[in-house]
Write a protein that holds these residues in place. Structure first.
Motif, PDB file in Angstrom:
ATOM      1  N   THR A 220       0.850  -1.186   0.000  1.00 48.27           N
ATOM      2  CA  THR A 220       0.000   0.000   0.000  1.00 48.27           C
ATOM      3  C   THR A 220       0.890   1.242   0.000  1.00 48.27           C
ATOM      4  O   THR A 220       2.089   1.156   0.244  1.00 48.27           O
ATOM      5  CB  THR A 220      -0.913   0.049   1.243  1.00 48.27           C
ATOM      6  OG1 THR A 220      -0.103   0.212   2.421  1.00 48.27           O
ATOM      7  CG2 THR A 220      -1.729  -1.236   1.374  1.00 48.27           C
ATOM      8  N   ALA A 221       0.273   2.393  -0.250  1.00 48.76           N
ATOM      9  CA  ALA A 221       1.030   3.639  -0.308  1.00 48.76           C
ATOM     10  C   ALA A 221       1.472   4.117   1.065  1.00 48.76           C
ATOM     11  O   ALA A 221       2.274   5.039   1.180  1.00 48.76           O
ATOM     12  CB  ALA A 221       0.196   4.720  -0.990  1.00 48.76           C
ATOM     13  N   LEU A 224      -3.412   5.731   5.129  1.00 48.91           N
ATOM     14  CA  LEU A 224      -4.279   6.632   4.386  1.00 48.91           C
ATOM     15  C   LEU A 224      -5.409   7.143   5.267  1.00 48.91           C
ATOM     16  O   LEU A 224      -5.916   6.423   6.131  1.00 48.91           O
ATOM     17  CB  LEU A 224      -4.884   5.911   3.170  1.00 48.91           C
ATOM     18  CG  LEU A 224      -3.892   5.252   2.200  1.00 48.91           C
ATOM     19  CD1 LEU A 224      -4.646   4.516   1.104  1.00 48.91           C
ATOM     20  CD2 LEU A 224      -2.937   6.274   1.599  1.00 48.91           C
ATOM     21  N   ASP A 225      -5.815   8.408   5.022  1.00 50.62           N
ATOM     22  CA  ASP A 225      -6.983   8.931   5.733  1.00 50.62           C
ATOM     23  C   ASP A 225      -8.250   8.563   4.971  1.00 50.62           C
ATOM     24  O   ASP A 225      -8.202   7.821   3.977  1.00 50.62           O
ATOM     25  CB  ASP A 225      -6.861  10.448   5.951  1.00 50.62           C
ATOM     26  CG  ASP A 225      -6.836  11.237   4.648  1.00 50.62           C
ATOM     27  OD1 ASP A 225      -7.212  10.687   3.596  1.00 50.62           O
ATOM     28  OD2 ASP A 225      -6.446  12.421   4.679  1.00 50.62           O
ATOM     29  N   GLU A 228      -8.210   8.955   1.234  1.00 52.37           N
ATOM     30  CA  GLU A 228      -7.141   8.243   0.530  1.00 52.37           C
ATOM     31  C   GLU A 228      -5.860   9.063   0.403  1.00 52.37           C
ATOM     32  O   GLU A 228      -5.042   8.814  -0.488  1.00 52.37           O
ATOM     33  CB  GLU A 228      -7.601   7.793  -0.871  1.00 52.37           C
ATOM     34  CG  GLU A 228      -8.807   6.867  -0.866  1.00 52.37           C
ATOM     35  CD  GLU A 228      -8.482   5.517  -0.224  1.00 52.37           C
ATOM     36  OE1 GLU A 228      -7.527   4.866  -0.665  1.00 52.37           O
ATOM     37  OE2 GLU A 228      -9.202   5.120   0.708  1.00 52.37           O
ATOM     38  N   ASN A 229      -5.680  10.052   1.264  1.00 55.02           N
ATOM     39  CA  ASN A 229      -4.431  10.813   1.293  1.00 55.02           C
ATOM     40  C   ASN A 229      -3.440  10.124   2.228  1.00 55.02           C
ATOM     41  O   ASN A 229      -3.832   9.594   3.269  1.00 55.02           O
ATOM     42  CB  ASN A 229      -4.685  12.240   1.787  1.00 55.02           C
ATOM     43  CG  ASN A 229      -5.601  13.014   0.874  1.00 55.02           C
ATOM     44  OD1 ASN A 229      -5.398  13.045  -0.343  1.00 55.02           O
ATOM     45  ND2 ASN A 229      -6.619  13.644   1.444  1.00 55.02           N
ATOM     46  N   ILE A 230      -2.153  10.150   1.863  1.00 55.94           N
ATOM     47  CA  ILE A 230      -1.127   9.526   2.695  1.00 55.94           C
ATOM     48  C   ILE A 230      -0.882  10.372   3.934  1.00 55.94           C
ATOM     49  O   ILE A 230      -0.687  11.585   3.854  1.00 55.94           O
ATOM     50  CB  ILE A 230       0.184   9.355   1.911  1.00 55.94           C
ATOM     51  CG1 ILE A 230      -0.026   8.449   0.699  1.00 55.94           C
ATOM     52  CG2 ILE A 230       1.272   8.777   2.815  1.00 55.94           C
ATOM     53  CD1 ILE A 230       1.189   8.334  -0.190  1.00 55.94           C
ATOM     54  N   ASP A 274       5.736   2.146   0.416  1.00 53.03           N
ATOM     55  CA  ASP A 274       5.141   1.419  -0.701  1.00 53.03           C
ATOM     56  C   ASP A 274       6.207   0.621  -1.445  1.00 53.03           C
ATOM     57  O   ASP A 274       6.982   1.176  -2.235  1.00 53.03           O
ATOM     58  CB  ASP A 274       4.464   2.415  -1.643  1.00 53.03           C
ATOM     59  CG  ASP A 274       3.544   1.747  -2.649  1.00 53.03           C
ATOM     60  OD1 ASP A 274       3.674   0.523  -2.837  1.00 53.03           O
ATOM     61  OD2 ASP A 274       2.697   2.445  -3.235  1.00 53.03           O
ATOM     62  N   THR A 293       4.611   6.528   4.918  1.00 53.61           N
ATOM     63  CA  THR A 293       4.250   7.131   6.203  1.00 53.61           C
ATOM     64  C   THR A 293       5.414   7.051   7.175  1.00 53.61           C
ATOM     65  O   THR A 293       5.983   5.972   7.378  1.00 53.61           O
ATOM     66  CB  THR A 293       3.033   6.402   6.805  1.00 53.61           C
ATOM     67  OG1 THR A 293       1.908   6.590   5.942  1.00 53.61           O
ATOM     68  CG2 THR A 293       2.701   6.940   8.190  1.00 53.61           C
TER      69      THR A 293
END
Length: 303
Positions: A220-221, A224-225, A228-230, A274, A293
């Protein structure tokens, strides 16, 4: 100016941006949990190996802890043995444990070591059984049920958790300028082997080594909030609040809890990045933006 003319300037800019990070982290230990897509895509595997080699060449001390769940499942399928899971953990009988040791301590571990060495590194493969690195205890799964007075204890076989870590063999390899590559297999006092979650092992090893960073590669990136923001640059307290609010849930929870435990125990920063991005480790360590993150326990001017 043509794209060809721009390229040297861009390369110089990237190298200049990396310099303060190289200076800050030279001589520091960085534990990397390697897994997910980064272990199955040839391009990503090659990029990861080069990242680790470059880290070592500029003075950092990378320590790799790897998973291998998909590879274990694939071999079990080929042998006609069904994979069973309870609460996300593989039920591991005696025969399955033999296969786990063969895949993690043999096939996967040696592939990573070979790839790092092919790209100019000096990697040495270990399992937690080597040098009594990981002392394990059996993991108990407890399930509460309204009709039972006490929680039900479910036996999932040779699945363990970390009891203690003895880093003597890892310290020796680091001092000898080697890159340790560790399979997450532990052993108890009676000599029984256990399969342990690689995120948990990486976190505990980072704690005991007093590592500068714990980096976990995911599919995953990052965190996420709701939009979908990191989320990044989070304090441990902010992460605890996100867990309480249910923003962090499901399969990400065990990984986040390992990261939090490491930060609470003195690891400077933990990173959920990621692994689907080529050279994700270097981008996270040596650039201002990063690719995931970052969780910290205290304020810092550099990541």
């Amino acid at each position: 100016m043509s794209e060809l003319d721009k390229k040297p300037a861009y390369i110089a800019e990237v190298l200049t941006e990396a310099l303060p990070y190289i200076k800050k982290f030279s001589g520091k230990t960085i534990v990397i949990k390697y897994g997910g897509n980064a272990m199955s895509d040839d391009r990503l595997k090659s990029g990861f190996a080069r990242d680790v080699v470059l880290m070592k060449l500029v003075g950092m001390n990378p320590v790799v802890v790897h998973g291998g769940g998909p590879q274990i499942g694939e071999l079990l399928d080929r042998l006609g043995k069904e994979s069973r899971f309870i609460e996300g953990m593989r039920v591991t009988d005696n025969e399955t444990m033999d296969i786990v040791e063969m895949v993690l301590g043999g096939l996967v571990n040696k592939e990573i070591v070979t790839l790092i060495n092919r790209h100019g590194g000096n990697a040495v493969g270990l399992s937690g059984k080597d040098g009594d690195l990981i002392r394990a205890r059996k993991l108990e799964i407890k399930r509460n049920s309204p009709e039972l007075e006490a929680p039900e204890i479910i036996d999932i076989g040779h699945v363990g958790e970390v009891d203690s870590i003895d880093t003597a063999v890892v310290d020796m390899l680091i001092q000898g300028d080697f890159i340790p590559v560790i399979a997450p297999i532990g052993v108890d006092e009676s000599g029984q082997s256990y399969n342990i979650n690689a995120d948990l092992v990486a976190g505990k090893i980072a704690e005991v080594l007093n590592a500068e960073k714990l980096i976990m590669l995911t599919n995953t990136a990052g965190l996420l909030d709701a939009d979908e923001n990191i989320l990044t640059g989070l304090s441990a307290k902010e992460v605890d609040e996100l867990i309480d609010k249910g923003v962090i849930h499901g399969g990400m929870l065990p990984k986040i809890r390992s990261a939090l435990d490491a930060v609470h125990s003195g690891v400077h920063t933990a990173h959920i990045i990621d692994g689907r991005v080529e050279h994700a480790v270097l981008l996270e360590i040596l650039t201002d933006m990063g690719v995931g993150t970052l969780i910290h326990g205290r304020k810092s001017t550099l990541n």
